[in-house]
Design an enzyme around this catalytic site. Structure first.
Site, mmCIF file in Angstrom:
data_model
loop_
_atom_site.group_PDB
_atom_site.id
_atom_site.type_symbol
_atom_site.label_atom_id
_atom_site.label_comp_id
_atom_site.label_asym_id
_atom_site.label_seq_id
_atom_site.Cartn_x
_atom_site.Cartn_y
_atom_site.Cartn_z
ATOM 1 N N CYS A 46 55.599 -48.094 20.718
ATOM 2 C CA CYS A 46 56.551 -49.532 20.688
ATOM 3 C C CYS A 46 56.537 -49.964 19.139
ATOM 4 C CB CYS A 46 56.090 -50.644 21.449
ATOM 5 S SG CYS A 46 54.334 -51.365 21.311
ATOM 6 N N HIS B 134 52.345 -54.963 22.926
ATOM 7 C CA HIS B 134 53.875 -54.535 23.224
ATOM 8 C C HIS B 134 54.793 -55.283 22.364
ATOM 9 C CE1 HIS B 134 56.697 -52.044 24.727
ATOM 10 N NE2 HIS B 134 57.515 -53.062 24.888
ATOM 11 N N HIS C 164 63.503 -51.413 22.764
ATOM 12 C CA HIS C 164 62.032 -51.164 22.472
ATOM 13 C C HIS C 164 61.714 -49.538 23.006
ATOM 14 C CE1 HIS C 164 60.527 -52.254 26.707
ATOM 15 N NE2 HIS C 164 61.865 -51.736 27.150
#
Length: 346
Positions: free
Chosen positions: A259, A308, A320
């Site tokens: 990520c 994240h 993402h």
């Protein structure tokens, strides 16, 4: 005549013990036979456990990324210090050689008392000129000695700094190894759970993931949101060019990403160097706490520990790299699995 003896009978206590043990064994066998067999987890239960393990693996991945980034900085710093020490040692050697040359010149002039040297000199004027030069050399020697002492102190300080950084590097490498093992352990556990499913169940989960990625790539409505800035637009365009690239822990492009690897790579393509980890990226720019104030290209962070991160894409969507087993894709902020914490405008 043969003697016939009656066989010895077991005692009443022994008979009772044997009977009780036999009855217990029969009861246990009956209970085992009647007990309901352990139920195998359903596909959805397995998937929920696997998703949880993937989330935990991503948390460990961000710690791994942080240790890896620190290792790189330490190695670079140590290399710089070692280069400086090498150059400093050369300078120190030159200073010592210069001082040695001065000492040799004085020795060759002889250690005779100056007044006697003047008396024996065939050319007193020439001697007086040389004597003046000797005085000057003595002053240069003092200065050279001071330079040598300064350089020695500087080298000692640099070597001490290098030693401390090497210790830090060793502990960082140890941490890096532990985090890598933790990530691999989580992924192995998830794979073991997936392997417990039937071929049909595995295919169903794979189809769900493929459909989610396809729908996110082809059917997402990004609305009319505008980029936060020119560099945000460039970073978002770079991330879009990687739609469909696989998630790989610790990867930061150009063919696979985790990520924070995707977000740092995307901004690097826009000429902006942001930190490598999601936690560090969260402190890089201006925070945006209201989702309605987000603009395209803003960094968006999820979960309480900020493990994240993605890029805001508009209309409540982000782009993402979700987790292991998925690809870079669009996804609604409401389906990430953790709460939206805030955005950051770079």
């Amino acid at each position: 005549m043969a003697s016939h003896r009656r066989p010895k009978q077991p005692s009443r206590a022994r008979v009772t013990v044997l009977t009780t043990a036999a009855a217990a064994a029969v009861a246990i066998s009956a209970q085992a036979a009647n007990a309901a067999p352990s139920e195998k987890p359903s596909k959805d239960e397995v998937k929920a456990k696997v998703d949880k393990l993937y989330e935990e693996a991503e948390q460990a991945t961000e710690k791994y990324n942080g240790a890896k980034e620190k290792q790189g900085k330490l190695q670079k710093g140590i290399s710089t210090i070692q280069d400086n020490v090498a150059r400093g040692q050369e300078e120190l050697n030159e200073l010592r050689d210069g001082l040695g040359s001065m000492a040799s010149a004085q020795y060759r002039s002889g250690g005779i008392d100056p007044s006697l040297q003047l008396f024996l000199s065939a050319d007193p004027d020439d001697y007086l000129d040389k004597a003046s030069t000797l005085d000057q050399l003595s002053g240069q020697q003092v200065e050279a000695l001071e330079d040598i002492q300064d350089k020695q102190r500087e080298l000692a300080q640099q070597r001490a700094e290098a030693t401390e950084k090497l210790k830090d590097l060793a502990s960082t490498r140890e941490e890096l190894g532990k985090k890598k093992e933790e990530v691999q352990g989580k992924l192995a556990e998830a794979q073991k759970l997936l392997n417990s499913l039937t071929a049909a169940e595995k295919a169903a989960i794979a189809a769900e993931e493929e459909r989610a990625s396809r729908d996110a790539g082809e059917r997402v409505d990004l609305g009319e949101s505008v980029p936060a800035s020119g560099r945000a637009a460039a970073a978002f365009a770079a991330a879009q060019s990687k739609l469909g690239s696989p998630y790989v822990y610790g990867a930061s492009g150009p063919s696979s990403f985790d990520c924070s690897g995707l977000t740092s790579w995307a901004y690097a393509q826009a000429g902006v160097g942001i930190p490598r980890t999601s936690e560090a990226q969260a402190n890089y720019g201006t925070r945006i706490y209201s989702q309605s104030d987000l603009q395209v290209g803003d960094l968006v962070f999820f979960f309480n520990d900020l493990h994240h991160v993605g890029l805001y894409a508009g209309n409540g969507q982000i782009i993402h790299a979700p987790r292991t087993g998925t690809v870079v894709r669009y996804e609604s902020m409401g389906t990430i699995g953790g709460p939206f914490m805030f955005g950051v405008r770079v």
